[in-house]
Motif scaffolding. Sequence first.
Motif, PDB file in Angstrom:
ATOM      1  N   UNK A  91       0.828  -1.204   0.000  1.00  0.00           N
ATOM      2  CA  UNK A  91       0.000   0.000   0.000  1.00  0.00           C
ATOM      3  C   UNK A  91       0.865   1.256   0.000  1.00  0.00           C
ATOM      4  N   UNK A  92       1.833   1.311   0.891  1.00  0.00           N
ATOM      5  CA  UNK A  92       2.692   2.490   1.009  1.00  0.00           C
ATOM      6  C   UNK A  92       3.485   2.709  -0.279  1.00  0.00           C
ATOM      7  N   UNK A  93       4.094   1.643  -0.784  1.00  0.00           N
ATOM      8  CA  UNK A  93       4.892   1.770  -1.997  1.00  0.00           C
ATOM      9  C   UNK A  93       4.071   2.130  -3.214  1.00  0.00           C
ATOM     10  N   UNK A  94       2.991   1.393  -3.436  1.00  0.00           N
ATOM     11  CA  UNK A  94       2.157   1.600  -4.625  1.00  0.00           C
ATOM     12  C   UNK A  94       1.469   2.960  -4.576  1.00  0.00           C
ATOM     13  N   UNK A  95       1.145   3.447  -3.385  1.00  0.00           N
ATOM     14  CA  UNK A  95       0.531   4.763  -3.269  1.00  0.00           C
ATOM     15  C   UNK A  95       1.445   5.856  -3.804  1.00  0.00           C
ATOM     16  N   UNK A  96       2.751   5.639  -3.690  1.00  0.00           N
ATOM     17  CA  UNK A  96       3.731   6.617  -4.182  1.00  0.00           C
ATOM     18  C   UNK A  96       3.973   6.471  -5.675  1.00  0.00           C
ATOM     19  N   UNK A  97       4.156   5.232  -6.125  1.00  0.00           N
ATOM     20  CA  UNK A  97       4.437   4.969  -7.545  1.00  0.00           C
ATOM     21  C   UNK A  97       4.275   3.482  -7.802  1.00  0.00           C
ATOM     22  N   UNK A  98       3.778   3.132  -8.969  1.00  0.00           N
ATOM     23  CA  UNK A  98       3.574   1.721  -9.311  1.00  0.00           C
ATOM     24  C   UNK A  98       4.875   0.926  -9.217  1.00  0.00           C
ATOM     25  N   UNK A  99       5.975   1.547  -9.556  1.00  0.00           N
ATOM     26  CA  UNK A  99       7.272   0.862  -9.520  1.00  0.00           C
ATOM     27  C   UNK A  99       7.723   0.516  -8.098  1.00  0.00           C
ATOM     28  N   UNK A 100       7.088   1.096  -7.087  1.00  0.00           N
ATOM     29  CA  UNK A 100       7.488   0.859  -5.695  1.00  0.00           C
ATOM     30  C   UNK A 100       6.648  -0.207  -4.996  1.00  0.00           C
TER      31      UNK A 100
END
Length: 128
Positions: A91-100
């Motif tokens: 959730x945290x990563x994808x909220x910032x950018x799909x690559x995360x």
Amino acid sequence: MYHLTALVTLLAIAFYFFTIMNVSRSRSKTGVKVPAISGHPDFERAFRIQANTLEWMPIVLPALWLFAIYIGDAIAAGIGAVWIIGRVVYFIGYSKAAAKRGPGFMIQGIAAIALWAGAIGAVVLRLV
């Protein structure tokens, strides 16, 4: 009794509910009107987080419970908690950018495979 597994199940459902609320919040913030599911990258990522969580729950929850029944409550709950942690990292990563989204996806994927493999292994061992 399976108190720990029940608690992890309820936490997983609470996290899923949180992702639903996040999609609603994101709709308001980005102006994406119902029934649209595209139109703003921030909304689209929020929507995919919610949808991906839903896609994994029918895999994880039965495996979690079968693991608890055939192997043990505490171990199942521990692995289930790792799955939830993975979903939070996702959730945290994808909220910032799909690559995360990758690290969270890997954590939750490994936990899901561990639950499924443990459950099927225990069931098969009892059949032979």
